[in-house]
Write an enzyme that holds these catalytic residues in place. Structure first.
Site, mmCIF file in Angstrom:
data_model
loop_
_atom_site.group_PDB
_atom_site.id
_atom_site.type_symbol
_atom_site.label_atom_id
_atom_site.label_comp_id
_atom_site.label_asym_id
_atom_site.label_seq_id
_atom_site.Cartn_x
_atom_site.Cartn_y
_atom_site.Cartn_z
ATOM 1 N N ARG A 561 0.847 -1.194 0.000
ATOM 2 C CA ARG A 561 0.000 0.000 0.000
ATOM 3 C C ARG A 561 0.881 1.243 0.000
ATOM 4 O O ARG A 561 2.065 1.195 0.362
ATOM 5 C CB ARG A 561 -0.909 0.011 1.226
ATOM 6 N N HIS A 562 0.318 2.344 -0.432
ATOM 7 C CA HIS A 562 1.002 3.621 -0.360
ATOM 8 C C HIS A 562 1.322 3.951 1.099
ATOM 9 O O HIS A 562 0.757 3.357 2.035
ATOM 10 C CB HIS A 562 0.102 4.723 -0.934
ATOM 11 N N ASN A 568 -5.986 8.795 5.722
ATOM 12 C CA ASN A 568 -5.864 7.629 6.596
ATOM 13 C C ASN A 568 -5.860 8.070 8.057
ATOM 14 O O ASN A 568 -6.487 7.441 8.919
ATOM 15 C CB ASN A 568 -4.572 6.857 6.298
ATOM 16 N N ARG A 613 -1.211 9.743 -3.746
ATOM 17 C CA ARG A 613 -0.557 9.111 -2.598
ATOM 18 C C ARG A 613 0.301 7.915 -3.013
ATOM 19 O O ARG A 613 1.290 7.612 -2.349
ATOM 20 C CB ARG A 613 -1.581 8.711 -1.538
ATOM 21 N N GLU A 634 -7.959 3.158 -6.117
ATOM 22 C CA GLU A 634 -8.740 2.585 -5.023
ATOM 23 C C GLU A 634 -10.199 2.413 -5.437
ATOM 24 O O GLU A 634 -10.691 3.081 -6.356
ATOM 25 C CB GLU A 634 -8.629 3.504 -3.793
ATOM 26 N N HIS A 700 -3.658 0.371 -3.349
ATOM 27 C CA HIS A 700 -4.574 0.686 -2.253
ATOM 28 C C HIS A 700 -5.136 -0.595 -1.641
ATOM 29 O O HIS A 700 -5.042 -1.667 -2.224
ATOM 30 C CB HIS A 700 -5.702 1.577 -2.760
#
Length: 748
Positions: A561-562, A568, A613, A634, A700
């Protein structure tokens, strides 16, 4: 390129129905081209199309599809739909290019597109921009194309490396210029030993290489068998005449050695024999296929002159090149959204081949792919039946053709496995993979007799002439197969297996009957052939494309994931915010990790979504090309984008409960479901299978859940609940022994 229908501004239409039926049965699609012409349209107003389905924004002008300039006065938008697609309700729209001024909608009623034909009276597109009235001529053309046409165009596009754009951003954009260097702050440095960061993989991880593939196949029922010879099906009475009708459809596909692929203008030619509709009807179409991710494919003019089949001097090695499948699969993904359920007919893929030719590996991989797509698929391995019924300590003599007891026992367990597979299909199963040597016509006739009226059989034959690969597979067989688990002497086991192989070779008969796919020397990763005979329909065509792109070259795929984003931290879903402080530290640690892990892998690449991101997370990594996929974005949360789950629960309680009840199928209002995400990820899976070098995928949570589920062979219902933690790297090692998984946690 196939048959076509067109309609222009004066309402006239022309076309032909020749070959229409063949294309429908072979998975034919409609390539639709919308064009708008106006000599007075100013450069700051860009024509768009938006309408009733997600493909064109669902009446959201911010998600309208941009038309692209074809000439000084002509704009075009193209896409692929099935011939029986749902009615597309749409309008044209003018959007300012550089300002936030309001959009200008087309005047008059909505336009309706059905079956590739514009319904109602043809008319000009009229726009009122203040006191100015703009009138534009509208053209629509629909051509029938086969998946092979689309795939050929995709290869041509790839070799020209001309990225497409839609909605103002690239769908697949390539930054092939490596960054000279990157700042890796000392606070983000990694220990030299990467093993320091290894964490245990979950119990349901993708470590299939640790298990003999046949052991993961279905367990025998044996419900109606008390002992040898008491199978409910009599194979002695089930021989089908070998005098079958002549083949109906036949095509030969050559997979060239990647190191020797012709890199000229990107044009390809496919050889077809009989009535199979391939690339023969493409004269007069100038252009290249561009994969537009989850959006619409588009034809753009080629930088080289001439149609696909002209202007080339192809050598014999590349003349029959089969293109990569990603473009055709992307088109199929669009078709999935509009077409709904596929064929109801049960399908049996029956493996054929000598031992140590990769049959079980191929069967397991195909089973995993079809399950991930949502097709109820099971793998039936006859060797597993044999070991459970007759023991695993059978010597090579058991496999002699002149051993009547051995022949009786082997035919018996084959009939048992086939009977179990058919019974499972009658209970609702869709695709059965029947894994055995099936090395002579008599055995295959027995299986076809059993399947009559119950399922369609396609034979999948694996042929290998590379002695090095055969020797490698034999040694792996001795090490992993339960047949030699109790043989302490490796050399004795090796000699016994080679004797078994010689027994099969004496009576082996290649497939020449029925529908079949032949994979010839595909395992080496240095070219090969696929021969296709009498293959038609949606699912068989998709299976062929998958097999064209698979190989056994070992390489790692890194999923992560980023770095943590500001959304977040706030607990908000979706959005497109930058990284938090912790996320920026992770980006630097990830850079160090990739530099150390892939320091000798010069051909590796970095794949990200188009959201900032992931791009920011990848930006410090030097030395590798970076490729942005819109298909890796995402999950679209629709109207819930930017909300917290608490806000959804408070303001949209019905939506909250619906999602909680079925996260797999739940679709956010004007957004996506997990099933939608899986659908748009299929081109990514095909490209990952086709890659021979390492790939780092920075994406994502929902997307990585779906990708991981493919490699780990996890059921669809589990996908929304798979754990993909932040700041953790999942390394998937793909190769001849299967899939292995390793996890690295770089920071909390």
């Amino acid at each position: 390129m196939g048959t076509g229908l067109s309609k222009d501004a004066d309402g006239s239409s022309h076309g032909s129905e020749e070959g229409e039926e063949n294309l429908d049965h072979a998975g034919g699609q409609l390539y639709v081209s919308l064009k708008m012409e106006n000599f007075k349209l100013k450069g700051e107003l860009i024509p768009h199309v938006y309408g009733s389905v997600p493909l064109v924004g669902s009446w959201d002008s911010s998600k309208a599809l941009s038309m692209e300039r074809e000439s000084a006065s002509m704009w075009e938008l193209s896409f692929v739909v099935p011939p029986n697609h749902e009615t597309l309700d749409f309008k044209f729209l003018l959007k300012p290019k550089y300002s936030n001024a309001p959009c200008v909608d087309e005047e008059g009623p909505n336009r309706l597109l059905t079956g590739g034909t514009l319904q109602g009276e043809s008319r000009l597109a009229v726009f009122k921009n203040g006191d100015e009235i703009l009138e534009c001529r509208v053209f629509i053309k629909a051509d029938r194309v086969s998946p092979f046409d689309l795939a050929a165009s995709w290869r041509a596009y790839q070799e020209n490396l001309q990225p497409s754009t839609v909605r103002g951003i690239p769908d697949v954009s390539i930054n092939s210029t490596p960054v000279a260097g990157a700042e890796n702050g000392s606070s983000a440095s990694l220990e030299l030993d990467l093993e320091h960061y290894v964490v245990p993989a979950p119990s349901t991880s993708a470590n299939s290489a640790l298990v003999y593939a046949a052991n993961n196949a279905e367990n025998p029922r044996f419900s109606n068998v008390d002992g040898p010879g008491n199978a409910s099906f009599s194979y002695k009475d089930s021989v089908v005449s070998a005098d079958r009708p002549a083949t109906i459809k036949q095509m030969e596909v050559v997979i060239p050695d990647p190191s020797k692929i012709y890199s000229g203008s990107g044009m390809v030619e496919s050889k077809s024999v009989g009535t199979f509709s391939s690339l023969q009807k493409q004269d007069g179409h100038r252009g290249l296929f561009v994969d537009r991710g989850v959006g619409s494919p588009r034809l753009v003019k080629s930088s080289s002159s001439g149609a696909f089949s002209s202007g080339l001097k192809l050598d014999t090695e590349t003349k029959n090149s089969m293109p990569a499948a990603a473009g055709a699969v992307a088109a199929a993904a669009v078709a999935d959204q509009m077409l709904g359920p596929k064929e109801d007919r049960h399908l049996a893929i029956v493996l054929v081949g000598l031992p140590a030719r990769g049959k079980t590996f191929t069967a397991a991989k195909l089973t995993r792919y079809l399950r991930w797509l949502g097709h109820d698929t099971k793998h039936f391995n006859v060797g597993k039946y044999r070991r459970l019924k007759h023991g695993s300590n059978q010597s090579a003599d058991f496999f002699r053709a002149d051993n009547p007891e051995g022949m009786e026992a082997r035919n018996e367990v084959a009939a048992l496995a086939m009977d179990d597979m058919i019974s499972w299909m009658e209970e609702g199963g869709q695709v059965g993979i029947f894994d055995a040597t099936n090395s002579n016509r008599k055995r295959r006739n027995m299986l076809m007799k059993m399947a009559e009226g119950k399922c369609k059989i396609i034979f999948l034959e694996t042929l290998c002439n590379d002695e090095r690969i055969i020797e490698r597979n034999i040694r792996l067989k001795i090490q992993q197969s339960p047949d030699y688990a109790e043989q302490p002497d490796f050399k004795a086991g090796l000699q016994d297996f080679k004797s078994r192989l010689a027994n099969y070779e004496k009576v082996y008969e290649t497939v020449e009957e029925g529908s079949y796919i032949k994979m010839i020397d595909m395992a080496s990763g240095h070219g090969g052939q696929i021969q296709v005979n009498n293959i038609s329909g949606y699912l068989p065509g998709r299976i062929v494309f998958f097999l064209v792109n698979t190989h056994l070259t070992p390489r790692p795929i890194l999923l992560t994931r980023h770095g943590e984003s500001r959304d977040n931290v706030r607990g908000r879903i979706g959005g497109d915010t930058v990284l938090s402080d912790a996320g920026e530290i992770y980006a630097k640690k990830l850079t160090n990790f990739v530099e150390k892990r892939l320091k000798s892998e010069k051909a590796a690449s970095i794949w990200t979504s188009t959201l900032q991101r992931t791009i920011i997370t990848a930006s410090p990594i030097p030395g590798f090309p970076k490729i942005q996929w819109r298909a890796l974005d995402e999950i679209n949360a629709g109207v819930c984008d930017g909300m917290t789950y608490e806000e959804i629960k408070k303001n949209m309680p019905e939506e909250y409960e619906a999602r909680k009840k079925d996260k797999l199928r739940y679709r956010y209002p004007r957004g996506e479901s997990y099933l939608d995400v899986i659908q748009r990820l299929e081109p990514v899976i095909i490209e990952l299978e086709r890659q021979r070098a390492p790939v780092v995928v920075i994406s994502h949570q929902a997307v990585l859940r779906a990708l991981y589920a493919y490699f780990a062979d996890r059921p669809l219902k589990e996908i929304p609940h798979i754990e993909v933690p932040l700041h953790t790297i999942i390394e998937i090692q793909m190769g001849v022994t299967g899939v292995q998984e390793k996890r690295y946690k770089l920071m909390d």
